[in-house]
Design a protein around this motif. Structure first.
Motif, mmCIF file in Angstrom:
data_model
loop_
_atom_site.group_PDB
_atom_site.id
_atom_site.type_symbol
_atom_site.label_atom_id
_atom_site.label_comp_id
_atom_site.label_asym_id
_atom_site.label_seq_id
_atom_site.Cartn_x
_atom_site.Cartn_y
_atom_site.Cartn_z
ATOM 1 N N CYS A 1 0.834 -1.204 0.000
ATOM 2 C CA CYS A 1 0.000 0.000 0.000
ATOM 3 C C CYS A 1 0.871 1.256 0.000
ATOM 4 N N LEU A 2 1.920 1.243 0.789
ATOM 5 C CA LEU A 2 2.823 2.388 0.879
ATOM 6 C C LEU A 2 3.539 2.627 -0.450
ATOM 7 N N GLY A 3 4.000 1.555 -1.049
ATOM 8 C CA GLY A 3 4.684 1.684 -2.335
ATOM 9 C C GLY A 3 3.770 2.223 -3.419
ATOM 10 N N ALA A 4 2.526 1.744 -3.447
ATOM 11 C CA ALA A 4 1.571 2.235 -4.441
ATOM 12 C C ALA A 4 1.277 3.717 -4.223
ATOM 13 N N ALA A 5 1.178 4.125 -2.958
ATOM 14 C CA ALA A 5 0.932 5.539 -2.651
ATOM 15 C C ALA A 5 2.103 6.404 -3.118
ATOM 16 N N VAL A 6 3.326 5.918 -2.905
ATOM 17 C CA VAL A 6 4.516 6.658 -3.333
ATOM 18 C C VAL A 6 4.516 6.820 -4.853
ATOM 19 N N ILE A 7 4.185 5.753 -5.584
ATOM 20 C CA ILE A 7 4.142 5.818 -7.048
ATOM 21 C C ILE A 7 3.111 6.855 -7.498
ATOM 22 N N SER A 8 1.948 6.875 -6.835
ATOM 23 C CA SER A 8 0.917 7.851 -7.197
ATOM 24 C C SER A 8 1.405 9.273 -6.987
ATOM 25 N N MET A 9 2.090 9.501 -5.873
ATOM 26 C CA MET A 9 2.580 10.850 -5.595
ATOM 27 C C MET A 9 3.701 11.241 -6.548
ATOM 28 N N ILE A 10 4.502 10.273 -6.973
ATOM 29 C CA ILE A 10 5.522 10.554 -7.982
ATOM 30 C C ILE A 10 4.855 11.044 -9.266
ATOM 31 N N GLN A 11 3.744 10.374 -9.625
ATOM 32 C CA GLN A 11 3.024 10.804 -10.827
ATOM 33 C C GLN A 11 2.509 12.228 -10.688
ATOM 34 N N LEU A 12 1.988 12.543 -9.499
ATOM 35 C CA LEU A 12 1.483 13.900 -9.290
ATOM 36 C C LEU A 12 2.612 14.918 -9.395
ATOM 37 N N TYR A 13 3.774 14.557 -8.849
ATOM 38 C CA TYR A 13 4.930 15.447 -8.966
ATOM 39 C C TYR A 13 5.331 15.634 -10.429
ATOM 40 N N GLU A 14 5.250 14.550 -11.213
ATOM 41 C CA GLU A 14 5.593 14.637 -12.629
ATOM 42 C C GLU A 14 4.644 15.582 -13.359
ATOM 43 N N VAL A 15 3.357 15.438 -13.071
ATOM 44 C CA VAL A 15 2.364 16.292 -13.710
ATOM 45 C C VAL A 15 2.585 17.748 -13.320
ATOM 46 N N GLU A 16 2.816 17.979 -12.024
ATOM 47 C CA GLU A 16 3.033 19.341 -11.548
ATOM 48 C C GLU A 16 4.298 19.948 -12.143
ATOM 49 N N SER A 17 5.369 19.141 -12.222
ATOM 50 C CA SER A 17 6.615 19.623 -12.801
ATOM 51 C C SER A 17 6.450 19.950 -14.277
ATOM 52 N N THR A 18 5.744 19.097 -14.994
ATOM 53 C CA THR A 18 5.505 19.346 -16.414
ATOM 54 C C THR A 18 4.691 20.609 -16.619
ATOM 55 N N LYS A 19 3.678 20.779 -15.766
ATOM 56 C CA LYS A 19 2.839 21.978 -15.867
ATOM 57 C C LYS A 19 3.654 23.245 -15.638
ATOM 58 N N ASN A 20 4.539 23.236 -14.647
ATOM 59 C CA ASN A 20 5.368 24.413 -14.354
ATOM 60 C C ASN A 20 6.322 24.720 -15.500
ATOM 61 N N LEU A 21 6.893 23.664 -16.102
ATOM 62 C CA LEU A 21 7.798 23.872 -17.223
ATOM 63 C C LEU A 21 7.069 24.481 -18.414
ATOM 64 N N ILE A 22 5.854 24.031 -18.651
ATOM 65 C CA ILE A 22 5.065 24.566 -19.764
ATOM 66 C C ILE A 22 4.696 26.018 -19.510
ATOM 67 N N LEU A 23 4.371 26.344 -18.233
ATOM 68 C CA LEU A 23 4.044 27.727 -17.911
ATOM 69 C C LEU A 23 5.250 28.649 -18.097
ATOM 70 N N GLN A 24 6.440 28.126 -17.771
ATOM 71 C CA GLN A 24 7.653 28.922 -17.920
ATOM 72 C C GLN A 24 8.105 29.020 -19.381
ATOM 73 N N HIS A 25 7.824 27.950 -20.137
ATOM 74 C CA HIS A 25 8.263 27.920 -21.544
ATOM 75 C C HIS A 25 7.083 27.461 -22.414
#
Length: 234
Positions: A40-64
């Motif tokens: 359960c913990l590992g699956a939660a970590v993977i989900s949060m990694i995905q959210l970080y990826e989405v957030e990081s991609t969104k910030n990069l697009i906003l900057q560029h």
């Protein structure tokens, strides 16, 4: 996603995995308390990694903005890998023993815990808590219902020594049919043939016995038949 949200989701994943795993640990199953927590913990970590990826991609697009068509975040990619990957872990808990398969419930539990962990990691708290309650209720309450109302069969092996080979063999099969007993295998002790009379036969019957029928009942019933010399549980 701030630090508070990360801590909350990790703690909730540990609690949920522990709640489900405790029941498996209590039943002395291969994947118990700690295993379910880790899944359960590992699956939660993977989900949060995905959210970080989405957030990081969104910030990069906003900057560029000119890189809009270059950057891509697949929000379902890692989740899909978790759901399919846990299947290999669950397969390791499934055992084939004496003609029966064990561990299917434990394997399914691991898969469900992983799915709940994904929900926790993505922040679906209401869904996570309700699904955990449903899993625990299914494992505890429905097990009692299954034990009380559903017919289960136990696998046993008995040794029968008898005369009038064909006639008595048919009689034994008819008895099994009348008791709803399923024959899984029949073996005949050819190596002991020299020690038996010419008309005698020794057979080993592997049978599936309904819950309402006991091994002692089978032994007593068969022992009363004329022509049966010996009946013992192997």
């Amino acid at each position: 996603m701030n630090e508070y949200e990360v801590v909350l989701r990790l703690i909730l994943a540990v609690v949920i995995g522990g709640a489900v795993g405790y029941e498996r640990e209590f039943k002395n199953r291969p994947a118990g308390f700690r295993t379910n927590i880790l899944v359960c913990l590992g699956a939660a970590v993977i989900s949060m990694i995905q959210l970080y990826e989405v957030e990081s991609t969104k910030n990069l697009i906003l900057q560029h903005p000119e890189f809009t068509n270059i950057f891509k975040a697949d929000i379902g990619r890692l989740d899909a890998q978790v759901v399919s990957g846990v299947g290999f872990l669950g397969a390791g808990t499934i055992l084939h023993e004496k003609g029966s398969v064990k561990g299917l419930t434990t394997a399914a539990t691991l898969w469900v815990v992983a799915c709940i962990g994904l929900a926790v990691g993505l922040g679906y708290y209401y869904l996570s808590v309700l699904s955990t309650v449903a899993v625990v209720v299914s494992l505890v309450s429905l097990k009692r219902f299954e034990t009380k109302f559903l017919i289960k069969k136990d696998l046993i092996k008995i040794e029968i020594e008898y005369v009038n080979r064909i006639e008595m063999s048919n009689s034994i099969i008819e008895y099994f049919d009348s008791k709803n007993i399923i024959m899984k295998n029949i073996e005949f002790a050819l190596e002991d043939a020299e020690d038996l009379d010419e008309d005698c036969m020794k057979g080993f019957y592997t049978i599936l016995v309904p819950k309402k029928v006991t091994a002692n009942e089978i032994i007593n019933d068969l022992g009363k038949k004329n022509g049966i010399i010996k009946v013992i549980l192997v």
